[in-house]
Design an enzyme around this catalytic site. Sequence first.
Site, short mmCIF file in Angstrom:
data_model
loop_
_atom_site.label_atom_id
_atom_site.label_comp_id
_atom_site.label_asym_id
_atom_site.label_seq_id
_atom_site.Cartn_x
_atom_site.Cartn_y
_atom_site.Cartn_z
N CYS A 123 28.65 75.28 97.14
CA CYS A 123 28.06 76.38 97.82
C CYS A 123 27.35 75.71 98.74
O CYS A 123 28.05 74.89 99.89
CB CYS A 123 27.21 76.57 96.30
SG CYS A 123 26.13 77.96 97.05
N GLU A 147 30.72 76.16 87.46
CA GLU A 147 30.21 75.68 86.22
C GLU A 147 29.21 77.15 85.67
O GLU A 147 27.85 77.03 84.73
CB GLU A 147 28.78 74.82 86.57
CG GLU A 147 27.58 75.01 87.42
CD GLU A 147 27.50 76.00 88.75
OE1 GLU A 147 26.34 76.46 88.90
OE2 GLU A 147 28.34 75.89 89.11
N HIS A 168 29.91 78.95 91.73
CA HIS A 168 29.62 78.25 91.15
C HIS A 168 30.76 78.25 90.32
O HIS A 168 30.94 78.74 89.09
CB HIS A 168 28.46 79.19 90.91
CG HIS A 168 27.39 78.53 91.91
ND1 HIS A 168 26.21 77.69 91.44
CD2 HIS A 168 27.14 79.31 93.29
CE1 HIS A 168 25.81 77.31 92.69
NE2 HIS A 168 25.42 78.51 93.03
#
Length: 366
Positions: free
Chosen positions: A246, A333, A331
């Site tokens: 990001c 995760e 993202h």
Amino acid sequence: MKRQLILEDGTVLVGEAFGGENEKTGEVVFNTGMTGYQEILSDPSYCGQIVTLTYPLIGNYGINRDDFESINPSIHGFIVKELCDHPSNFRNEQTLDQFFKERNIPGLSGIDTRKLTRIIRQHGTLKGRLCGMDVDVDKVVEELRATVLFTDHVKRVSTSDAYPSPGRGYRVVVVDFGMKHGILRELNNRNCDVIVVPYNTTAEEILRLKPDGIMLTNGPGDPKDVPEAIEMIKGIVGKIPLFGICLGHQLFALASGANTVKLKFGHRGSNHPVKHLKTGKVAITSQNHGYTVEAASIENTPLEITHIALNDGTVEGLKHKDAPAFTVQYHPEASPGPEDANVLFEDFMNMIETFKKEGEELCQNA
């Protein structure tokens, strides 16, 4: 109790107040996720923003102790269509209203969030204020138009001191630009010996820690407002394997000679399709960003585009042509969202292993 959202274009939306009683000003954005509101409200990347959720019913599974992405939320306000006052879930510990009251963050429910979203999509993100009904609307609009929002987002959410999260695997230095806990969890799951450092840590200080890899985290705001991080990355690339997410992705691009620009209304949600250009595989991803790497600026840099967003064609992934470094705009995760891209953490571990082996072979052949 009534509360209103006033936008800088003069729009006024009146609804029911919940959470804190104070007034808050911020950039009004929207998120299209259907679930995961706890992760959204605790994501440091929303620092200084008033977040509107497009899904109509929010709060139905309450708040629990496990799903936070930061200890202290940085958002300036929360807007929903319908707020659930009686959540039902085996992990529920308190309502959204109770949570926001404890942290003195104002919320607004009962407005037409579809209308607000259309306004943002048409005009782009706008400055807004959550306030009571006793204010002079014209005066507030005038103040909003004259307001210059703060630009030190990263400084506000980054850790002020370095700290360890010990493991017995590869040592990874995580540069905290507004780190979500999910990133730390994924590294811990791989037994990494993690050291989290502040956003303004220099390349020399990082190299002194003798890391096997560097992680550049997510974070809020304009990447060009963090010049010290850009200089740090210039001093790291090529020396240590690097993975950016990001804001870390955007900073890596700037450090490599590319440019970043602001999107009209950003990407915020958990259903964004991203295509891997080499394999053709599409992943559904979680995203939260208001800026993007300008595709045309990649030319004449040592970077190549690895992923693109299928919704608008923007850059979603980069890798360095000569150095062990890659980054993604989304993202991997998740938190919240799908885990299609979680394999990128394995790619990072493999890159570290390959780099170490190549270094050992060079030493043996020297």
